[in-house]
Design a protein around this motif. Sequence first.
Motif, PDB file in Angstrom:
ATOM      1  N   PRO A 100     -25.691  -0.930  40.436  1.00 56.29           N
ATOM      2  CA  PRO A 100     -26.261  -0.809  41.825  1.00 56.29           C
ATOM      3  C   PRO A 100     -26.689  -1.993  42.345  1.00 56.29           C
ATOM      4  O   PRO A 100     -27.118  -2.159  43.355  1.00 56.29           O
ATOM      5  CB  PRO A 100     -27.381   0.190  41.555  1.00 56.29           C
ATOM      6  N   ASN A 101     -27.164  -2.917  41.306  1.00 49.57           N
ATOM      7  CA  ASN A 101     -27.810  -4.241  41.820  1.00 49.57           C
ATOM      8  C   ASN A 101     -27.010  -5.381  42.086  1.00 49.57           C
ATOM      9  O   ASN A 101     -27.200  -6.245  42.363  1.00 49.57           O
ATOM     10  CB  ASN A 101     -28.882  -4.779  40.605  1.00 49.57           C
ATOM     11  N   GLY A 102     -25.593  -4.940  42.196  1.00 47.72           N
ATOM     12  CA  GLY A 102     -24.586  -5.757  42.446  1.00 47.72           C
ATOM     13  C   GLY A 102     -24.114  -6.843  41.369  1.00 47.72           C
ATOM     14  O   GLY A 102     -22.790  -7.554  41.742  1.00 47.72           O
ATOM     15  N   SER A 103     -24.637  -6.563  40.393  1.00 46.55           N
ATOM     16  CA  SER A 103     -23.946  -7.493  39.128  1.00 46.55           C
ATOM     17  C   SER A 103     -22.983  -6.632  38.281  1.00 46.55           C
ATOM     18  O   SER A 103     -22.752  -5.284  38.635  1.00 46.55           O
ATOM     19  CB  SER A 103     -25.020  -7.897  38.139  1.00 46.55           C
ATOM     20  N   PHE A 104     -22.090  -7.212  37.446  1.00 46.27           N
ATOM     21  CA  PHE A 104     -21.083  -6.677  36.895  1.00 46.27           C
ATOM     22  C   PHE A 104     -21.628  -6.568  35.385  1.00 46.27           C
ATOM     23  O   PHE A 104     -22.099  -7.639  34.908  1.00 46.27           O
ATOM     24  CB  PHE A 104     -19.845  -7.180  36.923  1.00 46.27           C
ATOM     25  N   SER A 105     -21.216  -5.297  34.677  1.00 41.68           N
ATOM     26  CA  SER A 105     -21.719  -5.189  33.456  1.00 41.68           C
ATOM     27  C   SER A 105     -20.817  -3.755  32.805  1.00 41.68           C
ATOM     28  O   SER A 105     -20.253  -3.046  33.700  1.00 41.68           O
ATOM     29  CB  SER A 105     -23.164  -4.922  33.375  1.00 41.68           C
ATOM     30  N   SER A 106     -21.082  -3.513  31.712  1.00 44.01           N
ATOM     31  CA  SER A 106     -20.698  -2.302  31.051  1.00 44.01           C
ATOM     32  C   SER A 106     -21.971  -1.162  31.419  1.00 44.01           C
ATOM     33  O   SER A 106     -22.937  -1.555  31.746  1.00 44.01           O
ATOM     34  CB  SER A 106     -20.418  -2.367  29.748  1.00 44.01           C
ATOM     35  N   SER A 107     -21.841  -0.140  31.027  1.00 46.05           N
ATOM     36  CA  SER A 107     -22.808   0.841  31.140  1.00 46.05           C
ATOM     37  C   SER A 107     -23.903   0.375  29.990  1.00 46.05           C
ATOM     38  O   SER A 107     -23.637  -0.100  29.036  1.00 46.05           O
ATOM     39  CB  SER A 107     -22.279   2.199  30.524  1.00 46.05           C
ATOM     40  N   LEU A 108     -25.109   0.816  30.531  1.00 50.97           N
ATOM     41  CA  LEU A 108     -26.422   0.395  29.742  1.00 50.97           C
ATOM     42  C   LEU A 108     -26.734   1.608  29.100  1.00 50.97           C
ATOM     43  O   LEU A 108     -26.987   2.547  29.715  1.00 50.97           O
ATOM     44  CB  LEU A 108     -27.395  -0.300  30.598  1.00 50.97           C
ATOM     45  N   TYR A 109     -27.255   1.567  27.910  1.00 48.25           N
ATOM     46  CA  TYR A 109     -27.804   2.711  27.172  1.00 48.25           C
ATOM     47  C   TYR A 109     -29.149   2.577  26.424  1.00 48.25           C
ATOM     48  O   TYR A 109     -29.334   1.419  25.672  1.00 48.25           O
ATOM     49  CB  TYR A 109     -26.661   3.189  25.833  1.00 48.25           C
ATOM     50  N   PRO A 110     -30.056   3.468  26.655  1.00 48.29           N
ATOM     51  CA  PRO A 110     -31.299   3.366  26.038  1.00 48.29           C
ATOM     52  C   PRO A 110     -31.188   3.218  24.598  1.00 48.29           C
ATOM     53  O   PRO A 110     -30.572   4.166  24.095  1.00 48.29           O
ATOM     54  CB  PRO A 110     -31.978   4.387  26.637  1.00 48.29           C
ATOM     55  N   GLY A 111     -31.896   2.450  24.032  1.00 53.02           N
ATOM     56  CA  GLY A 111     -31.749   2.414  22.520  1.00 53.02           C
ATOM     57  C   GLY A 111     -30.644   1.748  21.965  1.00 53.02           C
ATOM     58  O   GLY A 111     -30.503   1.421  20.705  1.00 53.02           O
ATOM     59  N   TRP A 112     -30.074   1.086  22.768  1.00 51.94           N
ATOM     60  CA  TRP A 112     -28.648   0.207  22.294  1.00 51.94           C
ATOM     61  C   TRP A 112     -28.732  -0.989  23.110  1.00 51.94           C
ATOM     62  O   TRP A 112     -29.044  -1.090  24.060  1.00 51.94           O
ATOM     63  CB  TRP A 112     -27.386   0.923  22.816  1.00 51.94           C
ATOM     64  N   THR A 113     -28.346  -2.107  22.361  1.00 54.15           N
ATOM     65  CA  THR A 113     -28.220  -3.429  22.726  1.00 54.15           C
ATOM     66  C   THR A 113     -26.455  -3.768  22.675  1.00 54.15           C
ATOM     67  O   THR A 113     -25.832  -3.544  21.921  1.00 54.15           O
ATOM     68  CB  THR A 113     -28.752  -4.491  21.675  1.00 54.15           C
ATOM     69  N   THR A 114     -26.101  -4.379  23.944  1.00 52.13           N
ATOM     70  CA  THR A 114     -24.615  -4.615  24.215  1.00 52.13           C
ATOM     71  C   THR A 114     -24.672  -6.106  23.679  1.00 52.13           C
ATOM     72  O   THR A 114     -25.419  -6.921  24.355  1.00 52.13           O
ATOM     73  CB  THR A 114     -24.662  -4.303  25.659  1.00 52.13           C
ATOM     74  N   TYR A 115     -23.612  -6.276  22.715  1.00 54.59           N
ATOM     75  CA  TYR A 115     -23.125  -7.687  22.772  1.00 54.59           C
ATOM     76  C   TYR A 115     -21.624  -7.974  23.362  1.00 54.59           C
ATOM     77  O   TYR A 115     -20.645  -7.468  23.284  1.00 54.59           O
ATOM     78  CB  TYR A 115     -22.926  -7.976  21.015  1.00 54.59           C
ATOM     79  N   LEU A 116     -21.769  -8.949  23.976  1.00 58.07           N
ATOM     80  CA  LEU A 116     -20.412  -9.314  24.745  1.00 58.07           C
ATOM     81  C   LEU A 116     -19.624 -10.563  23.832  1.00 58.07           C
ATOM     82  O   LEU A 116     -20.461 -11.298  23.209  1.00 58.07           O
ATOM     83  CB  LEU A 116     -20.862 -10.079  26.039  1.00 58.07           C
ATOM     84  N   PRO A 117     -18.304 -10.707  24.097  1.00 61.20           N
ATOM     85  CA  PRO A 117     -17.773 -11.743  23.365  1.00 61.20           C
ATOM     86  C   PRO A 117     -18.163 -13.269  23.738  1.00 61.20           C
ATOM     87  O   PRO A 117     -18.115 -14.246  22.900  1.00 61.20           O
ATOM     88  CB  PRO A 117     -16.421 -11.639  23.518  1.00 61.20           C
ATOM     89  N   THR A 118     -18.423 -13.424  25.235  1.00 62.83           N
ATOM     90  CA  THR A 118     -18.807 -14.607  25.903  1.00 62.83           C
ATOM     91  C   THR A 118     -19.910 -14.200  26.937  1.00 62.83           C
ATOM     92  O   THR A 118     -19.937 -13.207  27.329  1.00 62.83           O
ATOM     93  CB  THR A 118     -17.735 -15.387  26.693  1.00 62.83           C
ATOM     94  N   VAL A 119     -20.784 -15.100  26.897  1.00 65.49           N
ATOM     95  CA  VAL A 119     -22.021 -14.910  28.024  1.00 65.49           C
ATOM     96  C   VAL A 119     -22.085 -16.284  28.753  1.00 65.49           C
ATOM     97  O   VAL A 119     -22.253 -17.268  28.223  1.00 65.49           O
ATOM     98  CB  VAL A 119     -23.303 -14.749  27.359  1.00 65.49           C
ATOM     99  N   PRO A 120     -22.106 -16.175  30.002  1.00 64.08           N
ATOM    100  CA  PRO A 120     -22.021 -15.195  31.065  1.00 64.08           C
ATOM    101  C   PRO A 120     -20.272 -14.767  31.309  1.00 64.08           C
ATOM    102  O   PRO A 120     -19.625 -15.554  30.658  1.00 64.08           O
ATOM    103  CB  PRO A 120     -22.516 -15.534  32.153  1.00 64.08           C
ATOM    104  N   VAL A 121     -20.052 -13.593  31.749  1.00 69.60           N
ATOM    105  CA  VAL A 121     -18.824 -13.149  31.764  1.00 69.60           C
ATOM    106  C   VAL A 121     -18.630 -13.309  33.507  1.00 69.60           C
ATOM    107  O   VAL A 121     -19.389 -12.900  34.334  1.00 69.60           O
ATOM    108  CB  VAL A 121     -18.554 -11.448  31.623  1.00 69.60           C
TER     109      VAL A 121
END
Length: 80
Positions: A42-63
């Motif tokens: 909704p804020n216009g950025s691209f991402s995966s789903s965000l889950y409370p209590g979980w941290t997402t790790y990407l293969p590269t940052v930024p994507v």
Amino acid sequence: MLITPVYCNVGRSRQSQDALIALAGDSHPVVIVTEPWWGRLPNGSFSSSLYPGWTTYLPTVPVAPSTHPRILAFIRDNFL
């Protein structure tokens, strides 16, 4: 401590990814997802789903906006 990660190809399906994280619960603190859901938030950025209590790790940052990650790792916040 023995760590048993959950690994699944969700075929870019948000519903499948949401179900996988919900099923992992506390019994599997590490979840590896191939072909994860990736889209505009909704804020216009691209991402995966965000889950409370979980941290997402990407293969590269930024994507880059035109890039779709092929793999993500989700790790429970209380695990590390």
